[in-house]
Design a protein around this motif. Structure first.
Motif, PDB file in Angstrom:
ATOM      1  N   GLN A   7       0.835  -1.197   0.000  1.00 37.92           N
ATOM      2  CA  GLN A   7       0.000   0.000   0.000  1.00 37.92           C
ATOM      3  C   GLN A   7       0.873   1.252   0.000  1.00 37.92           C
ATOM      4  OE1 GLN A   7      -2.980   0.100   3.081  1.00 37.92           O
ATOM      5  NE2 GLN A   7      -3.395   2.264   2.805  1.00 37.92           N
ATOM      6  N   ASN A   8       1.972   1.206   0.742  1.00 40.22           N
ATOM      7  CA  ASN A   8       2.892   2.346   0.760  1.00 40.22           C
ATOM      8  C   ASN A   8       3.546   2.536  -0.604  1.00 40.22           C
ATOM      9  OD1 ASN A   8       2.307   2.685   3.449  1.00 40.22           O
ATOM     10  ND2 ASN A   8       4.141   1.643   4.194  1.00 40.22           N
ATOM     11  N   VAL A   9       3.869   1.426  -1.259  1.00 42.47           N
ATOM     12  CA  VAL A   9       4.452   1.492  -2.602  1.00 42.47           C
ATOM     13  C   VAL A   9       3.485   2.185  -3.559  1.00 42.47           C
ATOM     14  CG1 VAL A   9       5.203   0.127  -4.591  1.00 42.47           C
ATOM     15  CG2 VAL A   9       5.888  -0.554  -2.285  1.00 42.47           C
ATOM     16  N   ALA A  10       2.205   1.801  -3.489  1.00 39.12           N
ATOM     17  CA  ALA A  10       1.196   2.382  -4.374  1.00 39.12           C
ATOM     18  C   ALA A  10       1.015   3.872  -4.113  1.00 39.12           C
ATOM     19  CB  ALA A  10      -0.137   1.646  -4.207  1.00 39.12           C
ATOM     20  N   VAL A  11       0.942   4.245  -2.822  1.00 37.55           N
ATOM     21  CA  VAL A  11       0.726   5.654  -2.465  1.00 37.55           C
ATOM     22  C   VAL A  11       1.931   6.502  -2.864  1.00 37.55           C
ATOM     23  CG1 VAL A  11       0.448   7.274  -0.555  1.00 37.55           C
ATOM     24  CG2 VAL A  11      -0.880   5.160  -0.602  1.00 37.55           C
ATOM     25  N   PHE A  14       2.015   6.930  -6.580  1.00 39.03           N
ATOM     26  CA  PHE A  14       0.961   7.851  -7.011  1.00 39.03           C
ATOM     27  C   PHE A  14       1.414   9.299  -6.823  1.00 39.03           C
ATOM     28  CE2 PHE A  14      -2.679  10.571  -6.254  1.00 39.03           C
ATOM     29  CZ  PHE A  14      -3.576  10.214  -7.241  1.00 39.03           C
ATOM     30  N   ILE A  15       1.989   9.583  -5.646  1.00 39.66           N
ATOM     31  CA  ILE A  15       2.462  10.943  -5.367  1.00 39.66           C
ATOM     32  C   ILE A  15       3.598  11.313  -6.312  1.00 39.66           C
ATOM     33  CG2 ILE A  15       3.591  12.403  -3.639  1.00 39.66           C
ATOM     34  CD1 ILE A  15       2.062  10.800  -1.503  1.00 39.66           C
ATOM     35  N   SER A  16       4.491  10.362  -6.552  1.00 39.87           N
ATOM     36  CA  SER A  16       5.610  10.607  -7.464  1.00 39.87           C
ATOM     37  C   SER A  16       5.117  10.894  -8.877  1.00 39.87           C
ATOM     38  CB  SER A  16       6.539   9.391  -7.473  1.00 39.87           C
ATOM     39  OG  SER A  16       7.529   9.515  -8.462  1.00 39.87           O
ATOM     40  N   GLY A  17       4.185  10.066  -9.355  1.00 40.94           N
ATOM     41  CA  GLY A  17       3.642  10.277 -10.699  1.00 40.94           C
ATOM     42  C   GLY A  17       2.890  11.594 -10.813  1.00 40.94           C
ATOM     43  N   GLY A  18       2.122  11.922  -9.760  1.00 36.26           N
ATOM     44  CA  GLY A  18       1.388  13.177  -9.756  1.00 36.26           C
ATOM     45  C   GLY A  18       2.315  14.381  -9.776  1.00 36.26           C
ATOM     46  N   ALA A  19       3.404  14.289  -9.014  1.00 36.66           N
ATOM     47  CA  ALA A  19       4.363  15.395  -8.946  1.00 36.66           C
ATOM     48  C   ALA A  19       5.073  15.594 -10.284  1.00 36.66           C
ATOM     49  CB  ALA A  19       5.385  15.145  -7.842  1.00 36.66           C
ATOM     50  N   ARG A  76       1.607   5.392 -12.773  1.00 36.51           N
ATOM     51  CA  ARG A  76       2.832   5.099 -12.013  1.00 36.51           C
ATOM     52  C   ARG A  76       2.525   4.235 -10.791  1.00 36.51           C
ATOM     53  NH1 ARG A  76       7.470   8.072 -11.749  1.00 36.51           N
ATOM     54  NH2 ARG A  76       6.930   8.509 -13.918  1.00 36.51           N
ATOM     55  N   SER A  77       1.402   4.516 -10.140  1.00 35.54           N
ATOM     56  CA  SER A  77       1.018   3.757  -8.952  1.00 35.54           C
ATOM     57  C   SER A  77       0.779   2.284  -9.294  1.00 35.54           C
ATOM     58  CB  SER A  77      -0.241   4.362  -8.332  1.00 35.54           C
ATOM     59  OG  SER A  77      -0.627   3.652  -7.179  1.00 35.54           O
ATOM     60  N   TYR A  83       4.564  -4.367 -10.220  1.00 32.90           N
ATOM     61  CA  TYR A  83       5.938  -4.883 -10.288  1.00 32.90           C
ATOM     62  C   TYR A  83       6.354  -5.490  -8.956  1.00 32.90           C
ATOM     63  CZ  TYR A  83      11.008  -4.917 -11.040  1.00 32.90           C
ATOM     64  OH  TYR A  83      12.330  -5.286 -11.152  1.00 32.90           O
ATOM     65  N   GLU A  84       6.149  -4.746  -7.876  1.00 30.42           N
ATOM     66  CA  GLU A  84       6.530  -5.245  -6.551  1.00 30.42           C
ATOM     67  C   GLU A  84       5.704  -6.456  -6.147  1.00 30.42           C
ATOM     68  OE1 GLU A  84       9.035  -4.488  -4.473  1.00 30.42           O
ATOM     69  OE2 GLU A  84       9.776  -3.231  -6.091  1.00 30.42           O
TER      70      GLU A  84
END
Length: 200
Positions: A7-11, A14-19, A76-77, A83-84
Motif C-alpha cells: 500500500q505504501n508502494v502504491a501511495v 501515485f504521489i511521485s507520478g502526480g508530482a 505510475r502507482s 511490479y513489486e
C-alpha cells in the motif's frame, strides 16, 4: 521497496507520478504537436504559448491537465505496485518448499525480474490507455481552436466517442502500445533494481 508494505508502494508511486506530471505535461503537449504537425521544437512551443486569450500563457502547456495527471499518477502507482507484487509473489512461490525466511525479491534472477517488469508495464498501459487516447485527442483539438480544451472537455469527448462508436473507440491502437510497454519496462525496472541493490 523490497520490504515495504505494498500500500505504501502504491501511495508513494501515485504521489511521485502526480508530482512529475507537472513537468511532463508541457513536454507531452509539445511532443504531440511536433508529431501531428511535423513542427520543429521551437515552432511547437511558440504555437502553444500563443494560444488562448489568457495572460497566464504558462497554463497553455497544461491543456486538459486532469487527464494527464490521471495517466501519470494512477499509471505510475499501478506500474510500481504490480511490479513489486509480482516480484514478491514469485519469490514466495520459489521458496515455499525451502525456507520462507529466504523469500525475498532480492533473490530473483534478472530474467525473472524482467518478466515481472514486462507484466507490470503491459498492465499499466492497458489500464491507462483510454485516458491516453483522450489526452491525445485534446491536444489535437487544441491545434484547431484558440480556446484551450479543459479536463471536462475531455470527459465530454470520451462520452461522445462511446456514444458514437462504442467503447472500442477508446482502445484503438492499444495492442501496439501494450506490446511496446513490455520490453521497455523489462529493460528499465531490473536495471533500477540492480542499482538499488548496489547502493543499499
Amino acid at each position: 521497496l523490497h520490504y515495504d508494505d505494498l500500500q505504501n508502494v502504491a501511495v508513494a508511486s501515485f504521489i511521485s507520478g502526480g508530482a512529475t506530471s507537472f513537468l511532463t505535461s508541457p513536454v507531452t503537449m509539445v511532443k504531440t504537436k511536433q508529431q501531428i504537425m511535423q513542427w520543429s521544437f521551437r515552432k511547437a512551443i511558440q504555437d502553444t504559448w500563443s494560444r488562448g486569450n489568457s495572460k497566464l500563457k504558462l497554463q497553455n502547456f497544461y491543456t486538459g491537465f486532469g487527464i494527464h495527471f490521471c495517466c501519470d499518477a494512477f499509471g505510475r502507482s499501478l506500474y510500481m505496485f504490480t511490479y513489486e507484487y509480482l516480484k514478491r509473489s514469485m519469490s514466495e512461490r520459489q521458496h515455499v518448499d525451502v525456507d520462507s525466511n529466504s523469500a525475498s525479491p532480492a533473490n530473483l534472477s534478472i530474467p525473472q525480474r524482467m518478466i515481472c517488469a514486462a507484466s507490470a508495464g503491459m498492465t499499466c498501459w492497458a489500464f491507462i490507455y483510454p485516458a491516453d487516447v483522450i489526452r491525445s485527442r485534446l491536444y489535437s483539438q487544441s491545434l484547431n481552436s484558440q480556446s484551450l480544451p479543459t479536463t471536462m472537455d475531455g470527459i465530454r469527448l470520451a462520452q461522445q466517442m462511446v456514444r458514437e462508436t462504442g467503447f472500442q473507440s477508446l482502445y484503438r491502437g492499444m495492442p501496439i502500445s501494450v506490446a511496446r510497454a513490455g520490453p521497455v519496462a523489462a529493460a528499465i525496472l531490473p536495471v533500477y533494481d540492480y542499482m538499488l541493490d548496489m547502493i543499499s
